[in-house]
Design a protein around this motif. Structure first.
Motif, PDB file in Angstrom:
ATOM      1  N   ALA A 252      -1.815  -7.212   4.293  1.00 52.09           N
ATOM      2  CA  ALA A 252      -3.113  -7.044   3.650  1.00 52.09           C
ATOM      3  C   ALA A 252      -3.320  -8.075   2.542  1.00 52.09           C
ATOM      4  N   ALA A 253      -2.318  -8.915   2.308  1.00 56.03           N
ATOM      5  CA  ALA A 253      -2.360  -9.903   1.221  1.00 56.03           C
ATOM      6  C   ALA A 253      -2.597  -9.224  -0.131  1.00 56.03           C
ATOM      7  N   CYS A 254      -1.984  -8.055  -0.308  1.00 55.42           N
ATOM      8  CA  CYS A 254      -2.153  -7.317  -1.558  1.00 55.42           C
ATOM      9  C   CYS A 254      -0.844  -7.134  -2.303  1.00 55.42           C
ATOM     10  N   GLU A 255       0.171  -7.897  -1.897  1.00 55.26           N
ATOM     11  CA  GLU A 255       1.481  -7.767  -2.517  1.00 55.26           C
ATOM     12  C   GLU A 255       1.407  -8.059  -4.013  1.00 55.26           C
ATOM     13  N   ALA A 256       0.801  -9.207  -4.348  1.00 56.29           N
ATOM     14  CA  ALA A 256       0.761  -9.641  -5.738  1.00 56.29           C
ATOM     15  C   ALA A 256      -0.001  -8.644  -6.599  1.00 56.29           C
ATOM     16  N   SER A 257      -1.178  -8.226  -6.110  1.00 56.32           N
ATOM     17  CA  SER A 257      -1.984  -7.322  -6.926  1.00 56.32           C
ATOM     18  C   SER A 257      -1.283  -5.973  -7.091  1.00 56.32           C
ATOM     19  N   TYR A 258      -0.542  -5.555  -6.069  1.00 53.24           N
ATOM     20  CA  TYR A 258       0.160  -4.269  -6.172  1.00 53.24           C
ATOM     21  C   TYR A 258       1.280  -4.336  -7.198  1.00 53.24           C
ATOM     22  N   PHE A 259       2.113  -5.366  -7.082  1.00 53.36           N
ATOM     23  CA  PHE A 259       3.263  -5.425  -7.979  1.00 53.36           C
ATOM     24  C   PHE A 259       2.893  -5.833  -9.403  1.00 53.36           C
ATOM     25  N   ALA A 260       1.682  -6.301  -9.571  1.00 56.35           N
ATOM     26  CA  ALA A 260       1.208  -6.557 -10.932  1.00 56.35           C
ATOM     27  C   ALA A 260       1.031  -5.235 -11.681  1.00 56.35           C
ATOM     28  N   LYS A 261       0.870  -4.145 -10.940  1.00 57.79           N
ATOM     29  CA  LYS A 261       0.618  -2.854 -11.589  1.00 57.79           C
ATOM     30  C   LYS A 261       1.722  -1.824 -11.371  1.00 57.79           C
ATOM     31  N   HIS A 262       2.464  -1.983 -10.274  1.00 56.00           N
ATOM     32  CA  HIS A 262       3.453  -0.959  -9.942  1.00 56.00           C
ATOM     33  C   HIS A 262       4.823  -1.596  -9.759  1.00 56.00           C
ATOM     34  N   LYS A 263       5.853  -0.833 -10.179  1.00 61.76           N
ATOM     35  CA  LYS A 263       7.203  -1.360 -10.017  1.00 61.76           C
ATOM     36  C   LYS A 263       7.755  -1.010  -8.646  1.00 61.76           C
ATOM     37  N   ASP A 264       7.503   0.222  -8.253  1.00 61.49           N
ATOM     38  CA  ASP A 264       8.091   0.702  -7.002  1.00 61.49           C
ATOM     39  C   ASP A 264       7.031   0.959  -5.947  1.00 61.49           C
ATOM     40  N   ILE A 265       7.527   1.040  -4.727  1.00 59.47           N
ATOM     41  CA  ILE A 265       6.615   1.363  -3.644  1.00 59.47           C
ATOM     42  C   ILE A 265       6.617   2.874  -3.436  1.00 59.47           C
ATOM     43  N   THR A 266       5.478   3.476  -3.663  1.00 64.49           N
ATOM     44  CA  THR A 266       5.359   4.897  -3.317  1.00 64.49           C
ATOM     45  C   THR A 266       4.096   5.059  -2.485  1.00 64.49           C
ATOM     46  N   THR A 267       4.154   6.007  -1.569  1.00 63.23           N
ATOM     47  CA  THR A 267       3.018   6.184  -0.660  1.00 63.23           C
ATOM     48  C   THR A 267       1.709   6.443  -1.407  1.00 63.23           C
ATOM     49  N   PRO A 268       1.678   7.367  -2.367  1.00 65.27           N
ATOM     50  CA  PRO A 268       0.380   7.620  -3.049  1.00 65.27           C
ATOM     51  C   PRO A 268      -0.142   6.386  -3.785  1.00 65.27           C
ATOM     52  N   GLU A 269       0.769   5.624  -4.386  1.00 72.57           N
ATOM     53  CA  GLU A 269       0.313   4.445  -5.131  1.00 72.57           C
ATOM     54  C   GLU A 269      -0.222   3.361  -4.202  1.00 72.57           C
ATOM     55  N   ILE A 270       0.435   3.210  -3.058  1.00 73.40           N
ATOM     56  CA  ILE A 270      -0.051   2.218  -2.086  1.00 73.40           C
ATOM     57  C   ILE A 270      -1.435   2.611  -1.596  1.00 73.40           C
ATOM     58  N   ILE A 271      -1.560   3.886  -1.252  1.00 72.15           N
ATOM     59  CA  ILE A 271      -2.846   4.347  -0.725  1.00 72.15           C
ATOM     60  C   ILE A 271      -3.932   4.119  -1.769  1.00 72.15           C
ATOM     61  N   HIS A 272      -3.618   4.471  -2.993  1.00 67.41           N
ATOM     62  CA  HIS A 272      -4.623   4.293  -4.046  1.00 67.41           C
ATOM     63  C   HIS A 272      -4.979   2.818  -4.221  1.00 67.41           C
ATOM     64  N   HIS A 273      -3.963   1.984  -4.214  1.00 72.75           N
ATOM     65  CA  HIS A 273      -4.195   0.553  -4.438  1.00 72.75           C
ATOM     66  C   HIS A 273      -5.064  -0.048  -3.325  1.00 72.75           C
ATOM     67  N   LEU A 274      -4.803   0.342  -2.103  1.00 70.64           N
ATOM     68  CA  LEU A 274      -5.545  -0.257  -0.987  1.00 70.64           C
ATOM     69  C   LEU A 274      -6.927   0.365  -0.772  1.00 70.64           C
ATOM     70  N   LEU A 275      -7.084   1.601  -1.205  1.00 72.44           N
ATOM     71  CA  LEU A 275      -8.383   2.236  -0.984  1.00 72.44           C
ATOM     72  C   LEU A 275      -9.312   2.181  -2.193  1.00 72.44           C
ATOM     73  N   PHE A 276      -8.746   2.410  -3.381  1.00 75.14           N
ATOM     74  CA  PHE A 276      -9.636   2.684  -4.513  1.00 75.14           C
ATOM     75  C   PHE A 276      -9.505   1.758  -5.720  1.00 75.14           C
ATOM     76  N   ASP A 277      -8.473   0.921  -5.758  1.00 80.99           N
ATOM     77  CA  ASP A 277      -8.217   0.177  -6.987  1.00 80.99           C
ATOM     78  C   ASP A 277      -9.272  -0.918  -7.215  1.00 80.99           C
ATOM     79  N   ASP A 278     -10.004  -0.779  -8.321  1.00 77.68           N
ATOM     80  CA  ASP A 278     -11.027  -1.787  -8.637  1.00 77.68           C
ATOM     81  C   ASP A 278     -10.410  -3.125  -9.023  1.00 77.68           C
TER      82      ASP A 278
END
Lengths: 471, 315
Positions: B53-79
């Motif tokens: 999804a090319a969202c690796e950088a934006s995800y790890f800029a905010k989260h340290k670990d990979i968790t299902t709820p955080e991924i879902i939130h990041h890909l669906l709702f994160d402004d």
């Protein structure tokens, strides 16, 4: 000003002619039925993207203007009488503007004090000596009118800059025809759907004289964050013209062009929906990013037409308003057919004294305000609000005018607790180009709060479809 | 047409396509996270979803670990994520709003209606039980948009610019999904043909809604990497394959060329890329390296998109 005029019922309870069938129809409406219709209407508007940004309310940057399903109705006769008065006023306003930017006969004749024109920020000195095509300045005027009796209408304000709201007039009609087709079968309602075509003809008719062939018209918008952006897009679409932002246009040589996917295309007429100050950073506000550098010089050279012309605001300035009856007489030689609301200019000591003594009865407005902001409606304000306003008024009396609270006519309106009387006004839209064109109807605004006299949408007002019945 | 209008048409279609692809990637990622597997494997799958999804950088800029709820939130709702479904739908709608006059009412209503509904949804309300239905809804809304576009738009410049946005995005998406599988999830030799491997190929196909089509097309119930790659690169029958995207891109650029009576460099480049895919075969592609091939393709695709923007005066 006496009792409130009821648009539907005579004082004896009988039904006024134009409302003969509407009255029965309103009586037959069940609450559930109306609520379903309103919900459906809201769905239509939301899908179409009819929204209105309220300045200063970030949390609700888009919301719908409430729509009332009970139409406001004029008979053909009432409307004819009204339009004659409107035409007279609009003709006088354009003659007035031409005069102010040329020989200033009206000032020489002493009918208006020089100072309030020449020192007015709405007077644009750059316009002096310039004659726009056909001598028309205010091509589009929205005249705000209120009714107080069967035959008496007052003009509250002449909007000569960039009046908005015409899209609501068109969409309200669409919604009504969709929701209640039966009603239209039973009435002969004059259509309003020609407005965009009339607007386009008007715009084309004022193309620069050097323009060969069919003129290219564009609508210039400040962009999607403007509160009236929906209307800009809607009108451009209905007219079939490009909707441009300032950055889409540029001046090269002696012409205005738009940046297209191909060669630049020459533009002849700009229906601009941005304020004078932002049109051209080289002539007006240098920090404006909304306009087009060099546009005004081109306009002065007669290579492009701006609609409305810059500097029309001087004709609808609230400090000039009180002189408009004189203006009409001066240029038409006729008595004004539509009245002005009696107005106190607070800058005059006598008037100020009267206003301060009667604040609780009066409406006090800022001379340069608009949209219902920064005004006091005495009868519906608390004594604290009145005292706060008194202080502001005393500090800068010149900035205010005062008027009696008019008994705006009332129309049946659907409210949470059934049908009730609510105050309304009217904004007909008047086009001036090769001739004057007035759409039958206009925008009726309704104050939805019980007893409220403020119809502005920014202050919680709604709209109604406006019908002119054909003979 | 204004250059700005063309740009908005291009981008609004591109963002709707991206939202749809995002929903599909999440659908697959979520499906896998439900399967009984080792925790690390699960983590890898989410990581590959993020990369695709090319969202690796934006995800790890905010989260340290990979968790299902955080991924879902990041890909669906994160402004803050420029590619979250929420950002995509809002941007698509704002672009549509700016060029409202160039769209048919149906196309506009699909954009506006989708955003109006989406903006009302509180992220907390999309729990595990509602997620599959919600992702389906996102895909459906994208299809309503596309249906409105295909069914109501005049075959004129407005239509062609929106097609360009759709297929530039889709080509990029398919190439990235394939590349991630091949490069990042490169199987250890011992895993080839194992359950995990088959599972991953099935994931790739599901990410482009092609797992059933594959079986019908190849009349084969096992996923063979060779064929999966061929299916997604060279088969014009497959509506998300690279060659299919380039068939549409060349067609749309030719359409523009006809409307405007001019031929530009971007048209030649796209035609050339399409011809190369048409003449291509999997032997050669695997020989010279699939990863290199896909990298080249992504770069060429980006270059063509930039040429289009320049040619047609996007601001």
């Amino acid at each position: 000003m006496g009792s409130i005029f009821n648009e539907m019922l005579n004082p004896d309870g009988s039904v006024r002619g134009p409302y003969a069938q509407i009255h029965d129809w309103v009586g037959s409406l069940g609450t559930a039925h109306v609520e379903r219709a309103l919900k459906e209407a809201e769905g239509i508007f939301r899908r179409l993207g009819i929204t209105f940004a309220v300045y200063g309310a970030e949390e609700a940057s888009e919301r719908l203007i409430p729509f009332d399903i009970i139409p406001r109705v004029f008979s053909a006769m009432e409307w004819r009488r009204l339009t004659i008065g409107i035409e007279q006023r609009v003709r006088a306003l354009n003659a007035f503007l031409h005069d102010l930017y040329h020989r200033q006969e009206i000032l020489r004749a002493g009918r208006i004090p020089q100072d309030i024109i020449l020192q007015n920020s709405a007077f644009v000195p750059q316009m002096v000596g310039l004659t726009p095509p056909r001598g028309v300045y205010a091509h589009i005027i929205g005249v705000d009118i209120v009714r107080v009796s069967e035959t008496e209408f007052y003009v509250l304000e002449d909007n000569c800059r960039t009046p908005s709201g015409v899209s609501y007039m068109l969409e309200d009609r669409e919604a009504m025809m969709f929701l209640f087709p039966d009603l239209f079968k039973r009435h002969r309602v004059a259509p309003v759907e020609n407005y965009p075509a009339m607007l386009r003809s008007t715009l084309e008719s004022v193309a620069p004289s050097g323009c060969k062939g069919e003129p290219t018209v564009v609508l210039l918008t400040p962009g999607i964050h403007n509160s009236a952006f929906f209307e800009h897009a809607f009108l451009a679409d209905e007219m079939g013209v490009e909707l441009c932002e300032g950055s889409d246009l540029f001046v090269e040589g002696s012409h205005l062009y738009m940046r297209t996917t191909q060669e630049p295309k020459r533009v002849d007429v700009v229906y601009r929906r941005i304020d004078d100050a932002f049109i051209d950073p080289l002539t007006f506000r240098p920090d404006s990013a909304l306009g087009v550098p060099g546009l005004f010089d081109l306009y002065r050279a007669g290579r492009v037409t701006l609609v409305n012309a810059p500097g029309t605001g001087i004709a609808d300035d609230k400090s000039i308003y009180t002189y408009i009856p004189d203006v009409i007489e001066f240029y038409t030689g006729e008595k004004p057919l539509l009245k002005n609301v009696p107005t106190w200019r607070c800058g005059e000591p006598q008037a100020l004294k009267y206003v301060l003594d009667h604040l609780a009865e009066l409406v006090v407005k800022e001379v340069h305000g608009s949209g219902g902001y920064g005004m006091l409606v005495g009868p519906t304000s608390s004594s604290r609000e009145i005292e706060e306003f008194r202080a502001r008024l005393k500090a800068n009396p010149k900035n205010y005018i005062a008027q009696p609270t008019l008994a705006l006519s009332a129309s049946p309106t659907f409210t949470g607790s059934g049908v009730a009387s609510r105050h309304i006004d009217l904004r007909p839209f008047v086009l001036t180009g090769d001739r004057i064109r007035i759409t039958p109807g206009g925008l009726t605004r309704v104050a939805l709060k019980d007893g409220s006299l403020v119809v502005n949408s920014s202050q919680g007002g709604g709209t109604k479809d406006t019908w002119v019945l054909e003979d | 047409m204004l250059g700005r209008t063309a740009a908005s048409l291009f981008w609004l279609s591109r963002y709707v396509e991206r939202a749809e692809n995002m929903a599909r990637l999440l659908e697959v990622g979520y499906r896998i996270s439900l399967m009984p597997r080792a925790i690390e494997g699960h983590r890898d799958e989410w990581l590959s979803t993020l990369t695709s999804a090319a969202c690796e950088a934006s995800y790890f800029a905010k989260h340290k670990d990979i968790t299902t709820p955080e991924i879902i939130h990041h890909l669906l709702f994160d402004d803050d994520n420029p590619s979250s479904v929420r950002t995509c739908l809002r941007t698509a709608r704002n672009n549509g709003r700016a060029v409202r006059t160039a769209l048919t009412r149906d196309v506009w209503e699909s954009l506006n209606g989708t955003w109006n509904e989406y903006s009302q949804i509180t992220p907390g309300s999309i729990g595990p039980d509602r997620l599959p239905g919600f992702l389906d809804w996102i895909k459906q809304r994208a299809m309503v948009f596309r249906g409105a576009l295909l069914g109501t738009m005049l075959r004129h410049d407005t239509y062609y610019f929106s097609q360009l946005g759709t297929f530039v995005e889709r080509a990029d998406n398919t190439a990235r999904i394939l590349d991630v599988k091949y490069y990042i999830l490169l199987p250890k030799p011992s895993d080839v043909g194992s359950d995990v491997d088959i599972q991953q190929w099935s994931t790739v196909l599901r990410s482009v809604s092609a797992h059933r089509a594959y079986r019908w097309f190849y009349r084969d119930s096992t996923y063979r990497p060779w064929l999966v790659a061929e299916f997604l690169i060279l088969r014009e029958e497959m509506p998300r394959s690279l060659i299919f995207c380039y068939q549409w891109l060349t067609r749309s650029l030719n359409g523009l060329g006809e409307v405007y009576g001019q031929r530009y460099e971007c048209q030649n480049e796209a035609a050339e890329l399409y011809a190369r895919l048409k003449a291509g075969n999997m032997d050669d592609i695997f020989q010279s390296g699939l990863h290199e091939f896909l990298q080249d393709f992504v770069n060429a695709n980006n270059r063509i998109a930039a040429q289009i923007a320049q040619t047609y005066n996007f601001p």
